[in-house]
Every structure is written in C-alpha cells, then in structure tokens.
Design an enzyme around this catalytic site. Structure first.
Site, PDB file in Angstrom:
ATOM      1  N   THR A  70       0.838  -1.204   0.000  1.00 58.56           N
ATOM      2  CA  THR A  70       0.000   0.000   0.000  1.00 58.56           C
ATOM      3  C   THR A  70       0.870   1.250   0.000  1.00 58.56           C
ATOM      4  O   THR A  70       0.668   2.170  -0.812  1.00 58.56           O
ATOM      5  CB  THR A  70      -0.918  -0.013   1.246  1.00 58.56           C
ATOM      6  OG1 THR A  70      -1.763  -1.163   1.157  1.00 58.56           O
ATOM      7  CG2 THR A  70      -1.759   1.243   1.349  1.00 58.56           C
ATOM      8  N   GLN A 172       1.042  -9.035  -6.295  1.00 59.83           N
ATOM      9  CA  GLN A 172       0.512 -10.401  -6.423  1.00 59.83           C
ATOM     10  C   GLN A 172       1.371 -11.278  -7.319  1.00 59.83           C
ATOM     11  O   GLN A 172       1.368 -12.496  -7.172  1.00 59.83           O
ATOM     12  CB  GLN A 172      -0.929 -10.379  -6.951  1.00 59.83           C
ATOM     13  CG  GLN A 172      -1.946  -9.840  -5.963  1.00 59.83           C
ATOM     14  CD  GLN A 172      -2.116 -10.713  -4.713  1.00 59.83           C
ATOM     15  OE1 GLN A 172      -1.703 -11.876  -4.660  1.00 59.83           O
ATOM     16  NE2 GLN A 172      -2.725 -10.146  -3.681  1.00 59.83           N
ATOM     17  N   SER A 192       5.383  -6.540  -1.924  1.00 64.58           N
ATOM     18  CA  SER A 192       4.932  -6.707  -0.543  1.00 64.58           C
ATOM     19  C   SER A 192       5.466  -8.031   0.004  1.00 64.58           C
ATOM     20  O   SER A 192       5.519  -9.027  -0.710  1.00 64.58           O
ATOM     21  CB  SER A 192       3.404  -6.682  -0.498  1.00 64.58           C
ATOM     22  OG  SER A 192       2.952  -6.946   0.804  1.00 64.58           O
ATOM     23  N   CYS A 317     -10.552  -6.153   0.470  1.00 58.97           N
ATOM     24  CA  CYS A 317     -10.988  -4.809   0.834  1.00 58.97           C
ATOM     25  C   CYS A 317     -12.423  -4.542   0.379  1.00 58.97           C
ATOM     26  O   CYS A 317     -13.144  -3.789   1.006  1.00 58.97           O
ATOM     27  CB  CYS A 317     -10.067  -3.767   0.227  1.00 58.97           C
ATOM     28  SG  CYS A 317      -8.355  -4.127   0.562  1.00 58.97           S
TER      29      CYS A 317
HETATM   30  C1  PLP Z   1      -2.434  -6.045  -5.945  1.00 61.30           C
HETATM   31  C2  PLP Z   1      -2.190  -5.544  -4.561  1.00 61.30           C
HETATM   32  N1  PLP Z   1      -1.535  -4.389  -4.392  1.00 61.30           N
HETATM   33  C3  PLP Z   1      -1.280  -3.896  -3.173  1.00 61.30           C
HETATM   34  C4  PLP Z   1      -1.691  -4.550  -2.036  1.00 61.30           C
HETATM   35  C5  PLP Z   1      -1.382  -3.968  -0.699  1.00 61.30           C
HETATM   36  O1  PLP Z   1      -0.271  -4.605  -0.107  1.00 61.30           O
HETATM   37  P1  PLP Z   1      -0.054  -4.537   1.483  1.00 61.30           P
HETATM   38  O2  PLP Z   1      -1.070  -5.457   2.089  1.00 61.30           O
HETATM   39  O3  PLP Z   1       1.359  -5.022   1.689  1.00 61.30           O
HETATM   40  O4  PLP Z   1      -0.218  -3.131   1.894  1.00 61.30           O
HETATM   41  C6  PLP Z   1      -2.390  -5.752  -2.167  1.00 61.30           C
HETATM   42  C7  PLP Z   1      -2.889  -6.462  -0.980  1.00 61.30           C
HETATM   43  O5  PLP Z   1      -3.873  -7.165  -1.007  1.00 61.30           O
HETATM   44  C8  PLP Z   1      -2.636  -6.274  -3.467  1.00 61.30           C
HETATM   45  O6  PLP Z   1      -3.299  -7.417  -3.658  1.00 61.30           O
END
Ligand code: PLP
Length: 369
Positions: A70, A172, A192, A317
């Site tokens: 994020t 992902q 991530s 989410c």
């Molecule tokens: C495609 C994608 N981008 C970003 C994120 C966010 O990552 P993080 O949970 O490390 O903040 C996610 C999390 O579900 C994701 O699936």
C-alpha cells in the site's frame, strides 16, 4: 482449517521466522546507530536489500523499503509531476485507485484504462492514451482477484517511447511468476512481503535511477531520504529471506501450484451453474475465481467458514461492502454473477487432499440451498 486465501496473505515460512527471531530478541540496535549493535542491524538490512534485488533483477540501491504494498503504491504515484496527467487501469488495487482519485481532486487529469471481459487491458485504450500522453501510468502486473497477468512489458515499451513513466504493482505477481524489473521496462514497481511467506508490514518500491519520487513520510534520512522512520529490521530481514527462498524455489512452487489449480478447476467445472472467471486468460498459477448462478458469494464464504475453510468473496478490501467487486464490474460482468464470486488462492502449503475436501464441502453446501 483449510486456508485457501493466499492472495490475502500467506502463512509465514518457518525459515523466515527463524531468520527474523534474532532481530526481535538480541539484535535490537537501531540501524542508524554507529556502535556495533547498530551496525549489525544495518548489515542485516543491506543483506535483505540484496536478496529482494536479486529476486527482481535489479541493483540493491533501487530498493526502497516501505511498510508494505500500500505504501509503495502511494509512494510510486508521487512520481507524477505538478499539474501533470495520470492514467491507471480500471482494475488497480485501492492503494492505487484512492491516491489517484485524491490527485484528481487536487486538479490532475486522470484517465482510466479499460479492460475487456477477460480482464485484459485493451490495446485500444493504450492507443487512445497515446493521443495525448499522460506523465505517469500505473498498470498492475497480476490482478489480486482474477489472477490475470498483464503484458506490462509491451505497454511499458509503447508508453516509454512517448516519454511516459510506468509504474507496475507487482504485489501479487511476486514469487508466483518470474518478475524482472529490467525486462518489464518500467520505472517503478511495488512489492509486498506478506504475500510471499514473509511478515506483514513490510514491502518495497523499486525505483529506476533518475526517476524522481517525493517522500510521503518526512522526519529522517532513512532509505535515501525517501522513507523516513526507524527501519523495521526484523521484518526487512524476513522479507529478504522470503525473497531468497522464492528465488530458489520459484520453479518448483509454480509447478506444484499449477498441478493443484488444475485439480481444483477440473472438479469445479463439474458443478452445474458454476462459471470460472477469466478461464482462458494467462493467470497466476495459484488463483481461481468463479461465480455460481443464483448464489450469494458472501453467504457461501460464511458457510465455508463454518466448515473451517477460508476463501475470499472477491478482494479482501471490497468484501463486506455488499457491492460487486470493482474489478468484475470493470470486466462488464453481470451484477448478480459478480456478487456470487468466490476467489480461491492456493499456496505452497496446500495439498491435493485439501482441494478435494474443499470440493466435497462446496458440493454439499450447494445441495443444501
Ligand atoms: C495487488 C495488490 N496491491 C497492493 C496490495 C497492498 O499490499 P499490502 O497489504 O502489503 O499493503 C495488495 C494487498 O492485497 C494487493 O493485492
């Protein structure tokens, strides 16, 4: 418990935990401190930076550690120059769409790149963008819900030729398929840790040399002055270890996941009224999303939970909002079918027995409705 939600998060790998523990117990030094205990933390961060860099084919200094995907996505969008125009795909994660909407509210132009019914970016949409090119484009490498993999290298080539900077959210895709920053030809890429069997609360933004970004957090010189705050050493060490293991085991993991996915899909396709989404698209080896005519996805999720099976009804989410997933909406899917969506995301700890147990439970639940 059968855990089939590895795109939401993955269980931590024992080897990752072992690598982290010394930094939670004995080596607690601040990496900015000059004495030995501090230098130990600094060295551990440097090693982890090299491990993450090796997984995505870059130099260590291109890795900016963040608190996760994020934050990396938010940081990436700071590459947009003042007054300049931004474009994002219609299926981005909220950690791209929401800062993009905020930029729009601040007066930046924002274009949304359309996808087709399989979830692929449309070439016509890219061609349209090039009529009046934006300064920055964000296209995710693999989608969290459908698992569809975009041809980011092709679009980045076309956009780059028009002086457009490209960011890709590879959260992902990482550790589920080969990800080479160089081959993708992008300027910015988000990663991530907790999606690759590492700890939560850690990630990275990969930045091409010469691409200017502005720190979101101020108040310290860490991470080349691009991400202030005392480093989360244990988490960074864990992310590094998870990256090292992913590089070593990628081929074996992919082969195993594809075998499980094939078993899962073959069995799902015997269920009347069930439709696999993006069935023939190039998808991540672990992801299957489907809908069942006449079912409510959230209700099915809860019933599976009562049988100790964890799945997702779409993106983590978006769940609980009661609205169909924006990704499926962008794919122009029928609303009722989109609301019946269930996502299965397999992981390296799942087994064939678990897949068959899931299928049996699903079939028995469907008989009851
Ligand atoms: C495609 C994608 N981008 C970003 C994120 C966010 O990552 P993080 O949970 O490390 O903040 C996610 C999390 O579900 C994701 O699936």
């Amino acid at each position: 418990m059968i855990y089939l939600d590895n795109n939401a998060t993955t269980p931590i790998d024992e080897r990752v935990l072992d690598a982290m523990l010394p930094f939670l117990k004995n080596y607690y030094g601040n990496a900015s401190s000059l004495y030995r205990l501090g230098r130990l933390s600094r060295t551990a961060i440097d090693i982890a930076r090299g491990q993450v860099a090796a997984l995505v084919d870059i130099r260590s200094e291109q890795v900016i550690f963040t608190s996760g995907g994020t934050e990396a996505n938010n940081l990436a969008l700071t590459a947009l120059p003042p007054q300049a125009k931004l474009a994002i795909s219609a299926i981005e994660h909220p950690s791209v769409t929401e800062p993009a909407l905020q930029l729009k509210n601040k007066g930046h132009g924002l274009s949304i790149i359309a996808v087709d019914s399989s979830g692929y970016i449309m070439q016509e949409a890219i061609d349209g963008l090039l009529q009046c090119p934006p300064a920055l484009v964000s296209i995710m490498l693999a989608n969290n819900e459908t698992g569809v993999v975009q041809d980011v290298a092709r679009y980045a080539g076309q956009l780059r030729a028009h002086g457009v900077k490209v960011h890709t959210d590879a959260v992902q895709a990482l550790a589920k398929m080969p990800v080479s920053f160089k081959r993708l030809g992008v300027q910015l890429m988000s990663l991530s840790s907790h999606k690759i069997y590492g700890p939560k609360g850690c990630g990275a933004l990969v930045v091409e040399k010469g691409t200017a970004i502005a720190p979101v957090l101020l108040g310290g010189g860490q991470e080349q002055e691009l991400r202030a705050g005392t480093e989360n050493v244990a988490a960074i060490v864990g992310f590094g270890k998870a990256a090292e293991l992913a590089k070593l085991e990628l081929d074996a993991r992919t082969e195993y996941l594809l075998k499980l996915r094939c078993l899962l899909e073959q069995n799902l396709e015997t269920i009347p009224g069930l439709m696999l989404f993006s069935r023939d698209a190039n998808r991540l080896p672990n992801t299957v999303q489907f809908g069942i005519h006449g079912m409510d996805g959230e209700m099915l999720l809860m019933r599976l939970d009562q049988k100790s099976i964890a799945v997702s009804s779409g993106s983590a989410c978006a769940s609980s909002g009661g609205k169909p997933s924006p990704v499926l909406t962008a794919m122009a899917m029928d609303e009722a079918l989109a609301k019946s969506a269930i996502r299965i995301s397999l992981g390296k700890t799942n087994t064939e027995v678990e897949v068959i147990q899931f299928i049996n439970v699903l079939k028995s639940l469907l008989c009851q409705v």
